[in-house]
Design a protein around this motif. Structure first.
Motif, PDB file in Angstrom:
ATOM      1  N   LYS A 153      -2.878  23.435   1.996  1.00  0.00           N
ATOM      2  CA  LYS A 153      -1.828  22.705   2.724  1.00  0.00           C
ATOM      3  C   LYS A 153      -1.572  23.354   4.076  1.00  0.00           C
ATOM      4  N   VAL A 154      -1.554  24.671   4.106  1.00  0.00           N
ATOM      5  CA  VAL A 154      -1.342  25.391   5.366  1.00  0.00           C
ATOM      6  C   VAL A 154      -2.506  25.132   6.317  1.00  0.00           C
ATOM      7  N   ALA A 155      -3.736  25.195   5.790  1.00  0.00           N
ATOM      8  CA  ALA A 155      -4.916  24.948   6.626  1.00  0.00           C
ATOM      9  C   ALA A 155      -4.892  23.531   7.178  1.00  0.00           C
ATOM     10  N   PHE A 156      -4.550  22.564   6.331  1.00  0.00           N
ATOM     11  CA  PHE A 156      -4.494  21.180   6.789  1.00  0.00           C
ATOM     12  C   PHE A 156      -3.450  21.012   7.886  1.00  0.00           C
ATOM     13  N   GLU A 157      -2.272  21.600   7.693  1.00  0.00           N
ATOM     14  CA  GLU A 157      -1.211  21.459   8.680  1.00  0.00           C
ATOM     15  C   GLU A 157      -1.607  22.080  10.014  1.00  0.00           C
ATOM     16  N   ARG A 158      -2.346  23.207   9.969  1.00  0.00           N
ATOM     17  CA  ARG A 158      -2.831  23.802  11.215  1.00  0.00           C
ATOM     18  C   ARG A 158      -3.765  22.842  11.935  1.00  0.00           C
ATOM     19  N   GLU A 159      -4.681  22.230  11.174  1.00  0.00           N
ATOM     20  CA  GLU A 159      -5.626  21.301  11.784  1.00  0.00           C
ATOM     21  C   GLU A 159      -4.918  20.080  12.352  1.00  0.00           C
ATOM     22  N   ARG A 160      -4.040  19.480  11.548  1.00  0.00           N
ATOM     23  CA  ARG A 160      -3.316  18.293  12.002  1.00  0.00           C
ATOM     24  C   ARG A 160      -2.513  18.593  13.263  1.00  0.00           C
ATOM     25  N   ASP A 161      -1.771  19.702  13.239  1.00  0.00           N
ATOM     26  CA  ASP A 161      -0.920  20.033  14.378  1.00  0.00           C
ATOM     27  C   ASP A 161      -1.751  20.289  15.630  1.00  0.00           C
ATOM     28  N   ALA A 162      -2.906  20.934  15.462  1.00  0.00           N
ATOM     29  CA  ALA A 162      -3.774  21.196  16.610  1.00  0.00           C
ATOM     30  C   ALA A 162      -4.315  19.900  17.193  1.00  0.00           C
ATOM     31  N   MET A 163      -4.736  18.979  16.330  1.00  0.00           N
ATOM     32  CA  MET A 163      -5.302  17.730  16.835  1.00  0.00           C
ATOM     33  C   MET A 163      -4.236  16.874  17.510  1.00  0.00           C
ATOM     34  N   VAL A 164      -3.022  16.876  16.978  1.00  0.00           N
ATOM     35  CA  VAL A 164      -1.930  16.144  17.631  1.00  0.00           C
ATOM     36  C   VAL A 164      -1.601  16.788  18.976  1.00  0.00           C
ATOM     37  N   ARG A 165      -1.533  18.115  18.986  1.00  0.00           N
ATOM     38  CA  ARG A 165      -1.188  18.834  20.212  1.00  0.00           C
ATOM     39  C   ARG A 165      -2.215  18.615  21.315  1.00  0.00           C
ATOM     40  N   LEU A 166      -3.483  18.509  20.926  1.00  0.00           N
ATOM     41  CA  LEU A 166      -4.560  18.425  21.910  1.00  0.00           C
ATOM     42  C   LEU A 166      -5.032  17.000  22.172  1.00  0.00           C
ATOM     43  N   ASP A 171      -4.084  14.346  23.750  1.00  0.00           N
ATOM     44  CA  ASP A 171      -4.061  13.767  25.093  1.00  0.00           C
ATOM     45  C   ASP A 171      -4.409  14.786  26.172  1.00  0.00           C
ATOM     46  N   SER A 172      -5.062  15.864  25.777  1.00  0.00           N
ATOM     47  CA  SER A 172      -5.341  16.950  26.722  1.00  0.00           C
ATOM     48  C   SER A 172      -6.590  16.718  27.548  1.00  0.00           C
ATOM     49  N   GLY A 173      -7.426  15.774  27.126  1.00  0.00           N
ATOM     50  CA  GLY A 173      -8.708  15.581  27.799  1.00  0.00           C
ATOM     51  C   GLY A 173      -9.763  16.580  27.377  1.00  0.00           C
ATOM     52  N   LEU A 174      -9.437  17.440  26.416  1.00  0.00           N
ATOM     53  CA  LEU A 174     -10.391  18.428  25.934  1.00  0.00           C
ATOM     54  C   LEU A 174     -11.343  17.786  24.923  1.00  0.00           C
ATOM     55  N   PRO A 175     -12.498  18.413  24.686  1.00  0.00           N
ATOM     56  CA  PRO A 175     -13.533  17.808  23.831  1.00  0.00           C
ATOM     57  C   PRO A 175     -13.230  17.911  22.339  1.00  0.00           C
ATOM     58  N   ILE A 176     -12.353  17.049  21.866  1.00  0.00           N
ATOM     59  CA  ILE A 176     -12.104  16.945  20.431  1.00  0.00           C
ATOM     60  C   ILE A 176     -12.304  15.494  20.027  1.00  0.00           C
ATOM     61  N   ALA A 177     -12.603  15.267  18.759  1.00  0.00           N
ATOM     62  CA  ALA A 177     -12.768  13.904  18.272  1.00  0.00           C
ATOM     63  C   ALA A 177     -11.463  13.142  18.489  1.00  0.00           C
ATOM     64  N   PRO A 178     -11.512  11.924  19.034  1.00  0.00           N
ATOM     65  CA  PRO A 178     -10.286  11.176  19.333  1.00  0.00           C
ATOM     66  C   PRO A 178      -9.453  10.914  18.083  1.00  0.00           C
ATOM     67  N   LEU A 179      -8.191  11.307  18.139  1.00  0.00           N
ATOM     68  CA  LEU A 179      -7.277  11.140  17.014  1.00  0.00           C
ATOM     69  C   LEU A 179      -6.701   9.727  17.010  1.00  0.00           C
ATOM     70  N   VAL A 180      -6.693   9.106  15.828  1.00  0.00           N
ATOM     71  CA  VAL A 180      -6.177   7.738  15.672  1.00  0.00           C
ATOM     72  C   VAL A 180      -4.834   7.739  14.964  1.00  0.00           C
ATOM     73  N   ALA A 181      -4.707   8.522  13.897  1.00  0.00           N
ATOM     74  CA  ALA A 181      -3.471   8.549  13.121  1.00  0.00           C
ATOM     75  C   ALA A 181      -3.317   9.910  12.464  1.00  0.00           C
ATOM     76  N   ALA A 182      -2.079  10.258  12.170  1.00  0.00           N
ATOM     77  CA  ALA A 182      -1.799  11.526  11.492  1.00  0.00           C
ATOM     78  C   ALA A 182      -0.516  11.384  10.692  1.00  0.00           C
ATOM     79  N   GLY A 183      -0.467  12.077   9.565  1.00  0.00           N
ATOM     80  CA  GLY A 183       0.702  12.039   8.703  1.00  0.00           C
ATOM     81  C   GLY A 183       0.848  13.330   7.940  1.00  0.00           C
ATOM     82  N   PRO A 184       1.763  13.401   7.011  1.00  0.00           N
ATOM     83  CA  PRO A 184       2.006  14.647   6.276  1.00  0.00           C
ATOM     84  C   PRO A 184       0.780  15.181   5.542  1.00  0.00           C
ATOM     85  N   ASP A 185      -0.092  14.292   5.061  1.00  0.00           N
ATOM     86  CA  ASP A 185      -1.246  14.753   4.287  1.00  0.00           C
ATOM     87  C   ASP A 185      -2.545  14.061   4.681  1.00  0.00           C
ATOM     88  N   PHE A 186      -2.632  13.551   5.908  1.00  0.00           N
ATOM     89  CA  PHE A 186      -3.872  12.921   6.364  1.00  0.00           C
ATOM     90  C   PHE A 186      -3.975  12.974   7.885  1.00  0.00           C
TER      91      PHE A 186
END
Length: 245
Positions: free
Chosen positions: A52-65, A67-82
């Protein structure tokens, strides 16, 4: 969680209908990937930590980044467990290990991956585990997924240097020890602004010679897989540049 990444009702229903940790779906004419919290127990939980901690780190990083223009896979949706992101290509690990691409294509892939890593680092972001399986290539662009080890505390020059070591270690696990692709990636990373972090990585690994000796002693227990085989060339590669810093 930002409303920007709240799934529409149809997508929300597709997310709720599945249970696999990772799955691909088609939605609104797009191929998307859904990633959910991993279910671990027993020894795996002790080895990998709280999923759960690992997932939350990943989710939070993808949300944070996102709209940054950095090379990450484009995020479409995010929630508590997905999280849901666009299909952005094929993992480099698969392309290099299982598909017979000509040398010039392999060089292009590795240079693109190195450029992507440098873009993160120049922006002050560390990936945490830039394994080739976590870098996608679509024929022209490389982007990152799997930010499970990302965290603001890692967004430091030392964190970037650790990324560099892990990136090249992963490359040596998939490519020949004298690989021209690896040297091309090194030059691309430096040219893209990564020189300070490359130098830190060389200095850091030169202090870890004991780790290579320990790994040799542990060989009967570790086996002789690709990761183990990559330890020696990784140390040799970085140590060959000690005189340059």
């Amino acid at each position: 969680m930002s409303d920007v990444f709240t799934p529409d009702p149809e997508l929300a229903a597709k997310i709720a209908a599945g249970s696999a940790r990772v799955e691909t779906i088609t939605h609104a004419g797009q191929t998307l990937w859904i990633k959910r919290t991993e279910a671990l127990s027993g020894k795996l939980r002790l080895y990998k930590g709280d999923p759960k901690v690992a997932f939350e780190r990943e989710r939070d990083a993808m949300v944070r980044l996102a709209d940054s223009g950095l090379p990450i896979a484009p995020l479409v949706a995010a929630g508590p467990d997905f999280i849901v992101f666009e299909d952005a290509g094929t993992p480099l690990k698969n392309l290099l290990r299982f598909e017979g691409h000509p040398l010039e294509d392999r060089i292009a892939m590795m240079e693109a991956a190195a450029n992507a890593l440098a873009a993160l680092h120049v922006a002050g972001v560390s990936h945490g585990r830039p394994n080739l399986k976590d870098i996608l290539w679509n024929g022209s662009k490389a982007v990152f997924i799997d930010f499970e080890r990302a965290a603001p505390v890692r967004d430091t020059p030392r964190g970037h240097a650790e990324d560099v070591v892990l990136f090249f270690f992963s490359a040596f696990a998939e490519l020949d020890d004298s690989s021209v692709e690896i040297e091309a990636a090194r030059k691309a990373y430096i040219a893209a602004g990564g020189a300070p972090f490359w130098e830190l990585a060389v200095g850091r690994i030169s202090k870890l010679g004991w780790a290579y000796g320990l790994s040799r002693l542990a060989a009967p227990f570790l086996g002789r897989g690709r990761d183990f085989q990559a330890i020696k060339p990784t140390f040799a590669f970085f140590n060959s540049f000690k005189g340059d810093i």
